[in-house]
Design a protein around this motif. Structure first.
Motif, short mmCIF file in Angstrom:
data_model
loop_
_atom_site.label_atom_id
_atom_site.label_comp_id
_atom_site.label_asym_id
_atom_site.label_seq_id
_atom_site.Cartn_x
_atom_site.Cartn_y
_atom_site.Cartn_z
N GLY A 183 0.82 -1.20 0.00
CA GLY A 183 0.00 0.00 0.00
C GLY A 183 0.85 1.26 0.00
N ASP A 184 0.24 2.38 -0.33
CA ASP A 184 0.96 3.65 -0.37
C ASP A 184 1.63 3.95 0.96
N HIS A 185 0.92 3.68 2.08
CA HIS A 185 1.47 3.99 3.40
C HIS A 185 2.72 3.18 3.70
N GLU A 186 2.81 1.97 3.15
CA GLU A 186 4.00 1.15 3.36
C GLU A 186 5.15 1.61 2.47
N ARG A 187 4.82 1.96 1.25
CA ARG A 187 5.89 2.40 0.33
C ARG A 187 6.50 3.71 0.78
N ALA A 188 5.75 4.48 1.58
CA ALA A 188 6.30 5.75 2.09
C ALA A 188 7.52 5.53 2.96
N LEU A 189 7.64 4.32 3.54
CA LEU A 189 8.80 4.01 4.38
C LEU A 189 10.02 3.65 3.55
N GLY A 190 9.84 3.49 2.26
CA GLY A 190 10.96 3.17 1.38
C GLY A 190 10.62 2.02 0.46
N MET A 191 11.07 2.09 -0.78
CA MET A 191 10.83 1.02 -1.73
C MET A 191 12.06 0.83 -2.60
N ALA A 192 12.16 -0.34 -3.20
CA ALA A 192 13.30 -0.65 -4.06
C ALA A 192 13.41 0.38 -5.17
N ASP A 193 14.61 0.90 -5.36
CA ASP A 193 14.82 1.91 -6.40
C ASP A 193 14.51 1.30 -7.77
N GLY A 194 13.69 1.98 -8.54
CA GLY A 194 13.31 1.49 -9.85
C GLY A 194 11.99 0.75 -9.86
N ALA A 195 11.43 0.49 -8.64
CA ALA A 195 10.16 -0.21 -8.56
C ALA A 195 9.01 0.73 -8.89
N ARG A 196 7.95 0.17 -9.38
CA ARG A 196 6.71 0.89 -9.65
C ARG A 196 5.66 0.43 -8.64
N GLY A 197 5.03 1.35 -7.96
CA GLY A 197 4.07 0.99 -6.93
C GLY A 197 2.67 0.79 -7.49
#
Length: 375
Positions: free
Chosen positions: A26-40
Motif C-alpha cells: 500500500g501507499d502507506h508502506e511504500r512511504a517508508l521506502g521502496m526498491a529503487d526502480g520499482a513501480r508501486g
C-alpha cells in the motif's frame, strides 16, 4: 512456466536487464521506502485490473512486497490470469534494504521514519497523517492527573506542538497519579516539569509551557492558533470558561473528569457544528454547588483512573486532528473503574443554550467572582 523466487540481488539484475519491478504494498508502506526502480501498484488494484498496468502477458514481471508473502500470492493470481514470466522477491523490501541495494525513500529523515514507523504502517494514518500530526497544535489545560497521560501519548504520537497551561507547582501528593512529575521536582512549576519529561521522551515535539491560570482576560490568547483543546483542569470556572471560548472560537474541546472511582469523557464541538453538536453547558447548564462536587484533594481519586481517562482524551484529540474515526461528539462515555464497565449516554444540543444555540449572540465571559456568586 512456474513462478521464480529471486533473491534481492537477482531481482535487481533482472530490473537492470529490462524486467518490470512492481511493489504491491500500500501507499502507506511504500512511504517508508521502496526498491529503487520499482513501480508501486497496490495488490488489490493490480489483481482487479492487471491489464491496465501490465498489458503484455509475456513481459518479465518481478513482484515485491514487505517480506515476500503478498508478492508470491499476487504472482499466483496473475499466473492464473495468463501472465507467463513471473517472479517474486524472497524476503521482500526488508531483505532488499538489508542487502544494501538502492532504495527510494520519501522526503523524511531516519529518526522520523523509525520513531513513527508503527503509525506509518497504518493505512488510516500513513505518512500524510503523521505529517498532519507533526503540523498540529494541541492545547492541554492542566499538567496534572488527566494532563499527564494525555501529554505523554500526544508527544509520543508526534503531535508537533503542545501548549501546556497550568499555574500550580508539583506537590508530593500529586505523584500518586500525575506521572509527568518526579519526587526530585517537588516545588517546581508543573509546566516546567512537564516540558522536561516530554522533551526527553520526544525531542521532536515543541513544548510551550505557560505558567498561568486561565481567566477571562487571557483565555483567547491561550487558545490562539491551536487545533484542539483538551480540558485536563480540576475546577468548574475553568471548565465553563474553556467551553465558552471554544464555542466562540470554533475549537473542538475534549472534556474529561474524574471523581473517586468514576470518570467521563466527551467531545464538545458546538462551535463548528451549531445546533447539531452540544457544548458543555448543554450537559451542565449551571455549575453544581461546591458541596456536591468536591475536588480530588477532598474526595480522593484512584490513582490509575486519570490515566484511563487522560488516554481516552489523547485518543479523541488524535482522531480530531486526523479527521478519522467517530469522535465522542454528542456522546458522554462514562467509566466505572470498580465494575470495569463503560456506559455511553447520548447528548443533544440544547436549542436554548445561552452559549451555543444557533443565531444566539455570544454572551461574554464570566469572571471568577461572578461564577462563584452563581455556584
Amino acid at each position: 512456466m512456474s513462478i521464480r523466487h529471486l533473491t534481492p540481488g537477482e531481482a535487481l539484475a533482472c530490473l537492470r536487464a529490462g524486467a518490470l519491478l512492481i511493489d504491491v504494498r500500500g501507499d502507506h508502506e511504500r512511504a517508508l521506502g521502496m526498491a529503487d526502480g520499482a513501480r508501486g501498484i497496490e495488490r488489490a488494484a493490480l489483481e482487479a485490473d492487471p491489464g491496465k498496468s501490465l498489458p503484455d502477458l509475456d513481459a518479465e514481471i518481478v513482484l515485491v512486497c514487505q517480506r515476500g508473502l503478498r508478492s508470491q500470492e499476487c504472482a499466483l493470481v496473475l499466473e492464473q490470469l495468463g501472465y507467463r514470466n513471473l517472479a517474486s522477491v524472497v524476503g521482500g523490501t526488508e531483505a532488499w534494504d538489508v542487502a544494501g541495494l538502492p532504495m527510494q525513500r520519501a522526503d523524511i529523515d531516519a529518526d522520523f521514519s523509525e520513531r513513527y514507523s508503527r503509525h506509518l504502517r497504518l493505512p488510516e494514518l500513513g505518512l500524510a497523517g503523521q505529517k498532519h500530526l507533526q503540523a498540529a497544535r494541541v492545547l492541554l489545560v492542566g499538567a496534572g492527573g488527566l494532563g499527564s497521560p494525555a501529554a505523554f501519548y500526544l508527544a509520543a504520537a508526534g503531535v508537533g506542538s503542545l501548549r501546556i497551561v497550568d499555574d500550580d507547582v508539583v506537590d508530593l501528593s500529586n505523584l500518586q497519579r500525575q506521572i509527568l512529575h518526579t519526587d526530585a521536582r517537588i516545588g517546581m512549576p508543573k509546566v516546567e516539569s512537564a516540558a522536561m519529561t516530554l522533551s526527553a521522551l520526544n525531542p521532536r515535539a515543541s513544548i510551550e509551557a505557560v505558567n498561568e491560570r486561565i481567566i477571562a482576560a487571557n483565555v483567547e490568547r491561550i487558545l490562539d492558533g491551536v487545533d484542539v483543546v483538551i480540558d485536563g483542569g480540576d475546577n468548574f470556572p475553568v471548565r465553563y470558561l474553556l467551553n465558552d471560548a471554544c464555542v466562540k472560537l470554533c475549537k473542538p474541546l475534549v472534556y474529561g473528569a474524574v471523581h473517586r472511582f468514576d470518570g467521563q469523557v466527551s467531545v464538545f464541538d458546538a462551535g463548528r457544528q451549531r445546533g447539531v453538536a452540544p457544548c458543555y453547558r448543554c450537559l451542565f447548564p449551571q455549575p453544581p454547588p461546591p458541596a456536591a462536587a468536591p475536588n480530588c484533594s477532598e474526595a480522593g481519586v484512584l490513582g490509575v483512573l486519570p490515566g484511563v481517562i487522560g488516554m481516552l482524551q489523547a485518543t479523541e484529540a488524535i482522531k480530531l486532528v486526523l479527521g478519522i474515526g467517530e469522535p465522542l461528539r454528542g456522546r458522554l462515555l462514562q467509566f466505572d473503574a470498580l465494575a470495569m464497565r463503560f456506559r455511553e449516554t447520548r447528548l443533544a444540543a440544547d436549542p436554548a443554550c445561552p452559549v451555543c444555540a444557533p443565531e444566539r449572540a455570544f454572551p461574554g465571559y464570566m469572571d471568577d467572582a461572578a461564577f462563584c456568586a452563581r455556584s
